[in-house]
Design an enzyme around this catalytic site. Structure first.
Site, PDB file in Angstrom:
ATOM      1  N   TYR A   1      33.459 -46.499  -4.461  1.00 38.61           N
ATOM      2  CA  TYR A   1      33.852 -47.310  -3.311  1.00 38.61           C
ATOM      3  C   TYR A   1      32.987 -48.570  -3.238  1.00 38.61           C
ATOM      4  CZ  TYR A   1      34.553 -48.540   1.581  1.00 38.61           C
ATOM      5  OH  TYR A   1      34.831 -49.208   2.746  1.00 38.61           O
TER       6      TYR A   1
ATOM      7  N   ASP B   1      30.672 -37.832  -2.708  1.00 37.57           N
ATOM      8  CA  ASP B   1      31.567 -38.454  -1.729  1.00 37.57           C
ATOM      9  C   ASP B   1      32.936 -37.796  -1.901  1.00 37.57           C
ATOM     10  OD1 ASP B   1      33.341 -40.107  -0.359  1.00 37.57           O
ATOM     11  OD2 ASP B   1      32.304 -41.957  -0.893  1.00 37.57           O
TER      12      ASP B   1
HETATM   13  C1  PLP Z   1      35.906 -45.829   3.373  1.00 37.44           C
HETATM   14  C2  PLP Z   1      35.030 -45.167   2.409  1.00 37.44           C
HETATM   15  C3  PLP Z   1      33.641 -45.146   2.575  1.00 37.44           C
HETATM   16  C4  PLP Z   1      32.948 -45.867   3.718  1.00 37.44           C
HETATM   17  O1  PLP Z   1      33.284 -45.338   4.974  1.00 37.44           O
HETATM   18  P1  PLP Z   1      33.384 -46.189   6.319  1.00 37.44           P
HETATM   19  O2  PLP Z   1      33.841 -45.174   7.306  1.00 37.44           O
HETATM   20  O3  PLP Z   1      34.340 -47.313   6.108  1.00 37.44           O
HETATM   21  O4  PLP Z   1      32.013 -46.710   6.628  1.00 37.44           O
HETATM   22  C5  PLP Z   1      32.898 -44.475   1.630  1.00 37.44           C
HETATM   23  N1  PLP Z   1      33.459 -43.857   0.575  1.00 37.44           N
HETATM   24  C6  PLP Z   1      34.800 -43.872   0.388  1.00 37.44           C
HETATM   25  C7  PLP Z   1      35.374 -43.172  -0.794  1.00 37.44           C
HETATM   26  C8  PLP Z   1      35.623 -44.522   1.278  1.00 37.44           C
HETATM   27  O5  PLP Z   1      36.947 -44.539   1.075  1.00 37.44           O
END
Ligand code: PLP
Length: 380
Positions: free
Chosen positions: A98, A170
Site C-alpha cells: 500500500y 497487513d
Molecule cells: C487503506 C489501507 C491502509 C491505510 O489505512 P487508512 O485507514 O487509510 O489509514 C493500509 N493498508 C492497506 C492495504 C490499505 O488498503
C-alpha cells in the site's frame, strides 16, 4: 462459535443499565471513580472506552487472537506498531505494498534511524540472504496492492519465529473471513478497518490483533501513550459494519471472481491479476492460504495510459475513487492515484504500469457491473 456468530456477538455484552441490545456509543472522555483509589473498569477514554473495547474484543475473536486494538486510521495502527522498533534495528519489508505504508516506512520510520529494507518476499532465498543479526521485524501484505502478489505466510513465519523476528501482516485486503495469518504463525495482524471490516465507506479506522500477552501489553502501552486510538462513534460504526462482514465478503468474492473471468476473455484486456484465476503465477499458494479472493483486483487494458484513462472516464456505475472494500464498486488508476507517493522507478519496479487499473468490486448485481465495464470498454 462460528465466524458469522462471532461477528455479531463477540465482545458485545448486553448493556447492564437499560438492556440495550446494540452496544451504546459511550461518548465520554472520562469516567467517575467509585471512590478515592477506586477506579471503575475505565477511567479515561484514551486509555480505554467500553464501545472501543467491544470492537477490540470482536476483532480479536474474528482473527483468532486474544487482544485487539482499534485505531483512528489504518496508518495510525501502523505508526503505533512500528514504535516497537528502535533505532539501529533492521526491518525487512515486502517491496510491493500500500502506497501509504510505503511512505510511512520509507520517509518516517527510516528517518527514526531504523534500517528499512524493501525486498521481494516472494523469493524466500532473498529473505535468508538479507537477514542480519539486527533484523527485528518482517512486514508483509498479502495479497499486495495493487499487483495482487502473494507472500507465503507459513514460510515467512517458519523462517522468522526461530530467530525471534517479529512478523507483521497487513490483512486489509481479505479480512479475517478469507485469511487468518495468526493461524500460520504470524505475530501481529494489521487492518485498515476503513475497508472491508467496516465495509460502508463511512469511517476511517485501523486495528492491530495479537495472541501473545507480552505483545498485547506493548501495543496497549503504545496505543495509550501515543493517543492513536479510535473514537467511540467510529468504533460503533465499525462494530455495526462487522456484523455483516461474512455475507458481504461472500458477495464481494463472487462478484469479483465473475468479473475477473469476464475480463480475462475480453479482447481489449491485456492481463487480469487475481490470485484465484488459474493464470495467476501463485495460484497454488492462493488456494492454500486464502479461503476466498475478496473484492479487489487489478487488470491491464491493452495500450497505455490513454486507454486506461478512456475506460476510467467512461464508467458510470463504478465510481472513480481511491479506497476499497465498501459495498459500492470503485475504480482507480494506481499510477496517478493510490501509488503516486511511490517514486516512479519504485512503482515501475513493482510492476505498476500506466495501463493498470484497480477495481474494488462492490455487492451490486453482477449483471449491472459487467454491463458497465462492457459499455466503458467499447469506448476504449
Ligand atoms: C487503506 C489501507 C491502509 C491505510 O489505512 P487508512 O485507514 O487509510 O489509514 C493500509 N493498508 C492497506 C492495504 C490499505 O488498503
Amino acid at each position: 462459535m462460528n465466524f458469522e456468530t462471532l461477528a455479531i456477538h463477540a465482545g458485545q455484552t448486553k448493556d447492564p443499565v437499560y438492556g440495550a441490545v446494540m452496544t451504546p456509543i459511550y461518548q465520554t472522555s472520562t469516567f467517575a471513580f467509585k471512590g478515592v483509589n477506586q477506579p471503575g473498569p475505565f477511567d479515561y477514554s484514551r486509555s480505554g472506552n467500553p464501545t472501543r473495547k467491544a470492537l477490540e474484543d470482536c476483532l480479536a475473536a474474528l482473527e483468532g487472537g486474544t487482544h485487539g486494538f482499534a485505531f483512528a486510521t489504518g496508518m495510525a495502527a501502523e505508526a503505533t506498531v512500528l514504535e516497537i522498533f528502535q533505532p539501529g534495528d533492521h526491518l525487512i519489508v515486502h517491496d510491493d505494498l500500500y502506497g501509504g505504508s510505503y511512505r510511512l516506512l520509507a520517509k518516517i520510520v527510516k528517518a527514526r534511524g531504523i534500517d528499512v529494507e524493501f525486498i521481494d518476499l516472494r523469493k524466500l532465498d532473498l529473505l535468508a540472504a538479507k537477514t542480519k543479526s539486527n533484523t527485528r521485524g518482517i512486514w508483509i501484505e498479502t495479497p499486495t496492492n495493487p499487483m495482487m502478489n502473494l507472500v507465503d505466510l507459513e514460510a515467512i513465519s517458519a523462517f522468522a519465529a526461530p530467530k525471534k523476528i517479529l512478523t507483521i501482516c497487513d490483512n486489509t485486503f481479505l479480512s479475517p473471513y478469507f485469511q487468518r495469518p495468526l493461524e500460520y504463525g504470524i505475530d501481529i495482524i494489521m487492518h485498515s478497518t476503513t475497508k472491508y471490516i467496516n465495509g460502508h465507506s463511512d469511517v476511517v479506522g485501523g486495528a492491530l490483533i495479537v495472541k501473545d500477552p507480552q505483545l498485547a501489553e506493548k501495543i496497549g502501552f503504545l496505543q495509550n501513550a501515543l493517543g492513536t486510538c479510535s473514537s467511540p462513534f467510529d468504533c460503533f460504526l465499525v462494530l455495526r459494519g462487522i456484523k455483516t462482514l461474512a455475507p458481504r465478503m461472500r458477495c464481494h468474492h463472487e462478484n469479483a471472481l465473475a468479473l475477473a473471468h469476464w475480463l480475462e476473455r475480453h479482447p481489449k484486456i491485456e492481463a487480469v491479476l487475481h490470485p484465484l484465476l488459474e493464470s495467476h503465477p501463485q495460484h497454488q499458494l492462493a488456494k492454500k492460504q486464502m479461503k476466498g479472493g475478496g473484492g479487489t483486483f487489478s487488470f491491464k487494458v491493452k495500450g497505455a495510459e490513454q486507454e486506461a484513462f478512456r475506460l476510467l472516464s467512461a464508467v458510470k456505475l463504478f465510481t472513480l475513487a481511491e479506497s476499497l472494500g465498501g459495498v459500492e464498486s470503485l475504480i482507480e488508476h494506481p499510477w496517478t492515484m493510490t501509488h503516486i507517493s511511490m517514486p516512479e522507478d519504485v512503482r515501475a519496479a513493482s510492476g505498476i504500469t500506466r495501463n493498470l487499473i484497480r477495481i474494488s468490486v462492490g455487492i451490486e448485481h453482477i449483471d449491472d457491473l459487467i454491463s458497465d465495464l462492457e459499455q466503458a470498454l467499447e469506448k476504449v
